[in-house]
Design a protein around this motif. Structure first.
Motif, short mmCIF file in Angstrom:
data_model
loop_
_atom_site.label_atom_id
_atom_site.label_comp_id
_atom_site.label_asym_id
_atom_site.label_seq_id
_atom_site.Cartn_x
_atom_site.Cartn_y
_atom_site.Cartn_z
N LEU A 68 44.29 37.42 44.33
CA LEU A 68 43.16 37.95 45.07
C LEU A 68 42.88 39.39 44.64
CD1 LEU A 68 41.18 37.15 47.33
CD2 LEU A 68 42.86 37.99 48.99
N ILE A 69 41.60 39.73 44.52
CA ILE A 69 41.19 41.07 44.07
C ILE A 69 40.58 41.89 45.20
CG2 ILE A 69 39.59 42.31 42.55
CD1 ILE A 69 39.93 40.04 40.52
N GLN A 70 39.73 41.27 46.01
CA GLN A 70 38.99 42.04 47.01
C GLN A 70 38.64 41.13 48.19
OE1 GLN A 70 34.85 43.60 46.21
NE2 GLN A 70 35.97 45.53 45.99
N VAL A 71 38.63 41.72 49.38
CA VAL A 71 38.25 41.00 50.60
C VAL A 71 37.18 41.79 51.31
CG1 VAL A 71 39.01 40.06 52.82
CG2 VAL A 71 40.56 40.01 50.86
N GLY A 72 36.06 41.15 51.62
CA GLY A 72 35.00 41.76 52.41
C GLY A 72 35.05 41.26 53.83
N LEU A 73 34.81 42.15 54.78
CA LEU A 73 34.87 41.80 56.21
C LEU A 73 33.71 42.45 56.94
CD1 LEU A 73 36.50 40.65 58.72
CD2 LEU A 73 37.54 42.94 58.83
N THR A 74 32.93 41.64 57.66
CA THR A 74 31.85 42.15 58.51
C THR A 74 32.08 41.66 59.92
OG1 THR A 74 30.22 42.19 56.71
CG2 THR A 74 29.37 42.15 58.96
N LEU A 75 32.26 42.57 60.85
CA LEU A 75 32.37 42.24 62.27
C LEU A 75 30.98 42.31 62.90
CD1 LEU A 75 35.50 44.38 63.25
CD2 LEU A 75 35.45 41.97 62.60
N PHE A 76 30.70 41.37 63.80
CA PHE A 76 29.42 41.41 64.52
C PHE A 76 29.57 40.69 65.85
CE2 PHE A 76 29.41 37.77 61.73
CZ PHE A 76 28.72 36.75 62.36
N ASP A 77 28.67 40.99 66.77
CA ASP A 77 28.72 40.34 68.08
C ASP A 77 27.75 39.17 68.13
OD1 ASP A 77 26.14 41.36 68.57
OD2 ASP A 77 26.86 43.02 69.81
N LEU A 99 42.58 45.16 46.62
CA LEU A 99 43.97 44.77 46.45
C LEU A 99 44.47 45.09 45.04
CD1 LEU A 99 43.95 41.36 48.35
CD2 LEU A 99 44.24 43.67 49.25
N ARG A 100 45.76 45.26 44.92
CA ARG A 100 46.37 45.71 43.67
C ARG A 100 47.11 44.60 42.92
NH1 ARG A 100 51.62 46.73 43.09
NH2 ARG A 100 51.13 48.45 41.68
N ASP A 101 47.16 43.39 43.44
CA ASP A 101 48.03 42.36 42.88
C ASP A 101 47.63 41.92 41.48
OD1 ASP A 101 48.48 42.53 45.67
OD2 ASP A 101 49.46 40.57 45.64
N SER A 106 48.33 40.97 32.26
CA SER A 106 49.40 39.97 32.26
C SER A 106 49.09 38.71 33.05
CB SER A 106 50.70 40.59 32.79
OG SER A 106 50.55 41.01 34.14
N HIS A 107 48.07 38.71 33.87
CA HIS A 107 47.78 37.56 34.72
C HIS A 107 46.65 36.70 34.15
CE1 HIS A 107 49.57 39.86 38.38
NE2 HIS A 107 50.50 39.18 37.72
N CYS A 108 46.63 35.46 34.58
CA CYS A 108 45.58 34.52 34.16
C CYS A 108 44.25 34.91 34.82
CB CYS A 108 45.94 33.10 34.57
SG CYS A 108 47.43 32.45 33.79
N PHE A 109 43.16 34.60 34.11
CA PHE A 109 41.83 34.80 34.68
C PHE A 109 40.81 34.05 33.84
CE2 PHE A 109 42.56 38.39 31.78
CZ PHE A 109 41.42 38.36 30.97
N ALA A 110 39.65 33.85 34.44
CA ALA A 110 38.51 33.27 33.72
C ALA A 110 37.69 34.43 33.15
CB ALA A 110 37.66 32.43 34.66
N PRO A 111 37.56 34.52 31.83
CA PRO A 111 36.89 35.68 31.23
C PRO A 111 35.49 35.94 31.78
CG PRO A 111 38.01 34.40 29.55
CD PRO A 111 38.10 33.60 30.81
N GLU A 112 34.71 34.88 32.03
CA GLU A 112 33.35 35.10 32.50
C GLU A 112 33.35 35.75 33.89
OE1 GLU A 112 34.51 30.82 33.51
OE2 GLU A 112 34.78 32.24 31.84
N ASP A 125 42.10 48.90 36.34
CA ASP A 125 43.20 49.86 36.28
C ASP A 125 43.28 50.67 37.58
OD1 ASP A 125 44.04 49.14 33.71
OD2 ASP A 125 42.59 50.48 32.76
N HIS A 126 42.12 51.07 38.09
CA HIS A 126 42.08 51.81 39.35
C HIS A 126 42.60 50.94 40.50
CE1 HIS A 126 40.63 55.24 41.73
NE2 HIS A 126 40.30 54.34 42.65
N LEU A 127 42.19 49.69 40.52
CA LEU A 127 42.68 48.77 41.55
C LEU A 127 44.19 48.64 41.49
CD1 LEU A 127 40.00 45.95 41.28
CD2 LEU A 127 40.52 47.21 43.36
N ARG A 128 44.71 48.49 40.30
CA ARG A 128 46.15 48.31 40.13
C ARG A 128 46.93 49.55 40.59
NH1 ARG A 128 49.73 44.29 40.16
NH2 ARG A 128 51.44 44.61 38.72
N THR A 129 46.35 50.72 40.42
CA THR A 129 47.03 51.97 40.78
C THR A 129 46.89 52.31 42.25
OG1 THR A 129 46.62 52.83 38.55
CG2 THR A 129 47.19 54.44 40.26
N TYR A 130 45.71 52.13 42.83
CA TYR A 130 45.43 52.63 44.17
C TYR A 130 45.18 51.52 45.20
CZ TYR A 130 44.85 56.99 41.66
OH TYR A 130 45.07 58.09 40.86
#
Length: 269
Positions: A68-77, A99-101, A106-112, A125-130
């Motif tokens: 997983l790379i990123q999670v978006g969350l929207t709260l609403f009533d 996320l930094r995982d 080194s990990h698998c991915f779909a190039p497109e 690189d920024h994700l992996r570091t921070y």
């Protein structure tokens, strides 16, 4: 609606943002989510003809081997209001967890998929570091009461089987279960039974087809987020689209009859 700003969450501000989210859950009982991940490395030759069991086998194969790379969350009533955090409606807010995982070297991915994310501003690189370690993110999800048996959140997604697949993987800290039935029990345990997948519900709405952006355009839902096509902005768009569908097509019908499993996992051929 006024502009929606995305609060970008990294390792350094994770606790602060989850503390804020926790204080909002009594007022905002709906949560729309979206995720970004490195595409699909396993495919079916007949993707539109898969049974729920076959779909789950494919989902598990991809989720178990990708990150997983990123999670978006929207709260609403229930009225569609997002948190304004004291701005009196001048600005509304949603969240984007980075996320930094995933390691592009080194990990698998779909190039497109990675090319698409890179073109939309992802710096791996920024994700992996921070970024946030997924196990810590999972702990904070549970501690905030967004998920789990004491949560009363109603979840909204668009074609969200993979979204919830990745979240369950990190919540369990292990590969997904072998059997779809066991996965479905985990899904209910973490996210409850009031889970609305727009992709499923739109089958009962005349004139709706295509992906999230196409459905939103058909319903004249206008994006109010400055940076589109990322997990945070997509979660906002899902929330607005869900509300417009509900208000147009379910005034005299019970939408909860379509709650439950995400699209792809909710039928058996």
């Amino acid at each position: 609606m006024s502009q929606v700003l995305i609060r970008s969450v990294w390792a350094y501000n994770l606790d602060e943002e989850f503390s804020l989210i926790h204080t909002l859950l009594q007022q905002y009982r709906f949560a729309a989510i979206d995720t970004e991940f490195p595409g699909f490395i396993y495919h079916s030759r007949r993707p539109h003809l898969l049974s729920a069991e076959e779909f789950y086998v494919l989902l598990k194969s991809n989720v178990d081997h990708l990150h997983l790379i990123q999670v978006g969350l929207t709260l609403f009533d229930a009225n569609g209001n997002l948190p304004d955090l004291g701005t009196h409606g001048a600005v509304y807010y949603a969240w984007e967890f980075n996320l930094r995982d995933f390691d592009i070297y080194s990990h698998c991915f779909a190039p497109e998929s990675i090319n698409f994310l890179s073109s939309n501003g992802f710096d791996f690189d920024h994700l992996r570091t921070y970024g946030i370690d997924s196990s810590l993110f999972a702990q904070r999800l549970v501690a905030s009461h967004l998920v789990g048996s004491d949560s009363n959140i109603e979840w909204v997604t668009f074609s969200g089987a993979y979204d919830f697949g990745y979240l369950i993987k990190i919540l369990m800290g292990s590969p997904l279960p072998e059997r779809r039935e066991d996965f479905m029990r985990l899904l209910t345990s973490f996210f409850g039974e009031r889970l609305f997948d727009i992709k499923t519900i739109m089958r009962y709405c005349d004139g709706l087809y295509g992906g999230l952006e196409q459905v939103a355009r058909t319903l004249n839902v206008v994006s109010t987020v400055g940076r589109p096509r990322r997990a945070g902005s997509n979660s906002v768009l899902a929330s607005r689209t869900f509300l417009e569908m509900r208000n147009r097509f379910f005034i005299d019908r019970d939408m909860t009859m379509h709650a439950g499993a995400p699209h792809g996992l909710n039928f058996t051929r």
